[in-house]
Design an enzyme around this catalytic site. Structure first.
Site, PDB file in Angstrom:
ATOM      1  N   GLN A  92      31.436   5.732  -3.174  1.00 56.53           N
ATOM      2  CA  GLN A  92      31.420   4.780  -4.005  1.00 56.53           C
ATOM      3  C   GLN A  92      32.734   4.849  -4.885  1.00 56.53           C
ATOM      4  O   GLN A  92      33.100   5.831  -5.518  1.00 56.53           O
ATOM      5  CB  GLN A  92      30.343   4.844  -4.863  1.00 56.53           C
ATOM      6  CG  GLN A  92      30.094   3.783  -5.883  1.00 56.53           C
ATOM      7  CD  GLN A  92      29.140   3.849  -7.208  1.00 56.53           C
ATOM      8  OE1 GLN A  92      29.293   4.900  -7.910  1.00 56.53           O
ATOM      9  NE2 GLN A  92      28.101   3.115  -7.258  1.00 56.53           N
ATOM     10  N   ARG A  98      16.371   9.926  -9.038  1.00 54.36           N
ATOM     11  CA  ARG A  98      15.730  10.757  -9.552  1.00 54.36           C
ATOM     12  C   ARG A  98      14.622  11.092  -8.714  1.00 54.36           C
ATOM     13  O   ARG A  98      14.322  12.605  -8.695  1.00 54.36           O
ATOM     14  CB  ARG A  98      14.982  10.331 -10.768  1.00 54.36           C
ATOM     15  CG  ARG A  98      15.931   9.854 -11.994  1.00 54.36           C
ATOM     16  CD  ARG A  98      15.301   9.425 -13.258  1.00 54.36           C
ATOM     17  NE  ARG A  98      16.158   9.143 -14.341  1.00 54.36           N
ATOM     18  CZ  ARG A  98      17.085   7.896 -14.226  1.00 54.36           C
ATOM     19  NH1 ARG A  98      17.114   7.171 -13.389  1.00 54.36           N
ATOM     20  NH2 ARG A  98      17.896   7.965 -15.353  1.00 54.36           N
ATOM     21  N   TYR A 125      31.163  -0.507 -16.261  1.00 53.57           N
ATOM     22  CA  TYR A 125      32.317   0.142 -15.867  1.00 53.57           C
ATOM     23  C   TYR A 125      33.494  -1.142 -15.733  1.00 53.57           C
ATOM     24  O   TYR A 125      32.981  -2.448 -16.045  1.00 53.57           O
ATOM     25  CB  TYR A 125      32.065   0.948 -14.802  1.00 53.57           C
ATOM     26  CG  TYR A 125      31.357   2.166 -15.098  1.00 53.57           C
ATOM     27  CD1 TYR A 125      31.495   2.939 -16.155  1.00 53.57           C
ATOM     28  CD2 TYR A 125      30.256   2.342 -14.361  1.00 53.57           C
ATOM     29  CE1 TYR A 125      30.779   3.986 -16.809  1.00 53.57           C
ATOM     30  CE2 TYR A 125      29.313   3.541 -14.694  1.00 53.57           C
ATOM     31  CZ  TYR A 125      29.728   4.145 -15.811  1.00 53.57           C
ATOM     32  OH  TYR A 125      28.872   5.473 -16.026  1.00 53.57           O
TER      33      TYR A 125
END
Length: 366
Positions: free
Chosen positions: A107, A331, A189
């Site tokens: 990424q 998670r 971002y």
């Protein structure tokens, strides 16, 4: 019935063995003694555990395309040869020791005005000052994210430089041996900052209309697509909604995804949020899956769903009913790095694991 989750997915020349994938997860663990932005033994263990546990595709954490693009001073990068060598070691491990024919993707990211921040477990918050290793951040304007330092508005030359940096990082990812590349256009971002009308108030060719706000995101798509092999799939992560009035919504995201697909993006990784501090997210299990479904249906592009996706039946339903083509998890994978072995058992899917894990093949339950 065969499991849809554990069926292979073909993206260009890449065959991913199944649809259960690992989301990028920042580790804030690139310590100065092992080199700025260089992944180390922690990253090998962290990502390698998912490979051994049966993940189909693992995405790296956000790898900055230049030093100023790091979220924190301890973030990983792909802007130096030393960093590429660090990733190469991890890629070899994943390919050699995956419980299935595991793939791994890079990424690529630039944090923009959300860069130069303290890492979550530092005991501090906000922007890192220069005296503590921080730097001046950059964004579409000098408007800061709430609680962070003021960024410098980017010039035309700086914008073009970032596009070139994404392309250079993509070239390093290919040389290191990554199987695919994902452009990070989400979570507030830099690319998302330019896309969101809540942040990008420029009046030049990089802001104003929706088309101009999308210009940087699509310029990066074009630049990365041009330097990676035609056989390699390109992924794009987006925030389908800013969860704030006047921000990006799913209609805007559908149009962006359609344009990205026309430029060679093969799968859109659909997340949400992160642009502004006053967002109001209604987080329930699978709360973002509807975004992935709508983008897939209306933009005509494969999608990945993400967000509080934890159970095998939940993931199976999303893929089996055509709501998404893959399921990303974070998670749940941290809690159980062998999530895929357990999921295969729960779905009644017979899968052959590495010999070391033969005793874990569930014949008598867990």
């Amino acid at each position: 019935m065969p499991s849809a989750l554990f069926s292979p997915l073909q993206l260009r020349s890449l065959t991913v063995p199944h649809r259960g994938w690992v989301s990028p997860m920042c580790q804030y663990s690139c310590h100065p003694e092992t080199g700025e932005g260089v992944p180390n033994d922690w990253h090998l263990m962290h990502l390698g555990s998912f490979a051994a546990g049966g993940a189909g595709l693992i995405m790296s954490e956000a790898a900055a395309v230049n030093p100023a693009g790091r979220i924190s001073p301890l973030d990983a990068g792909l802007y130096s040869d030393a960093q590429a060598e660090g990733w190469e070691r991890i890629i070899r491990f994943v390919h050699q020791h995956g419980a299935v024919d595991c793939k791994i993707g890079a990424q690529l990211a630039h944090a923009g005005r959300k860069a130069s921040t303290y890492w979550p477990f530092s005991g501090r918050s906000g922007s890192v000052p220069g005296s503590d290793g921080g730097w001046v951040t950059a964004g579409p304007t000098n408007q800061p994210f709430d609680g962070y330092s003021e960024p410098a508005a980017m010039s035309e030359a700086e914008i073009q430089g970032v596009v070139a940096d994404f392309a250079a990082a993509a070239s390093r990812a290919v040389a290191a041996g990554f199987d695919t590349v994902e452009i990070h256009g989400a979570h507030g971002y830099l690319l998302h900052q330019f896309q969101s009308p809540l942040i990008n108030t420029r009046t030049d060719s990089w802001g104003g209309s929706e088309e101009k706000r999308n210009k940087l995101m699509l310029a990066v798509v074009d630049a990365v697509r041009a330097v990676i092999p035609d056989s390699m799939p390109l992924l794009l992560r987006i925030s389908a909604s800013d969860w704030a009035e006047g921000g990006v919504d799913v209609g805007i995201s559908v149009r962006l995804a359609r344009a990205a697909a026309e430029r060679g993006v093969d799968l859109v990784d659909v997340s949400s949020g992160g642009a502004v501090a006053h967002q109001r997210i209604h987080a329930v299990p699978g709360y973002q899956a509807g975004f992935a479904e709508q983008v897939k249906r209306e933009a005509g592009v494969p999608t990945g769903a993400v967000g509080l996706l934890t159970s095998a039946t939940q993931a199976e339903d999303l893929v089996a009913n055509g709501r998404a083509d893959a399921v990303f998890m974070a998670r749940a994978a941290l809690r159980d790095p062998h999530w895929w072995l357990r999921a295969a058992y729960e779905l009644g899917h017979d899968i052959t694991w590495v010999p070391q894990y033969e005793r874990a093949v569930p014949r008598h339950g867990f």
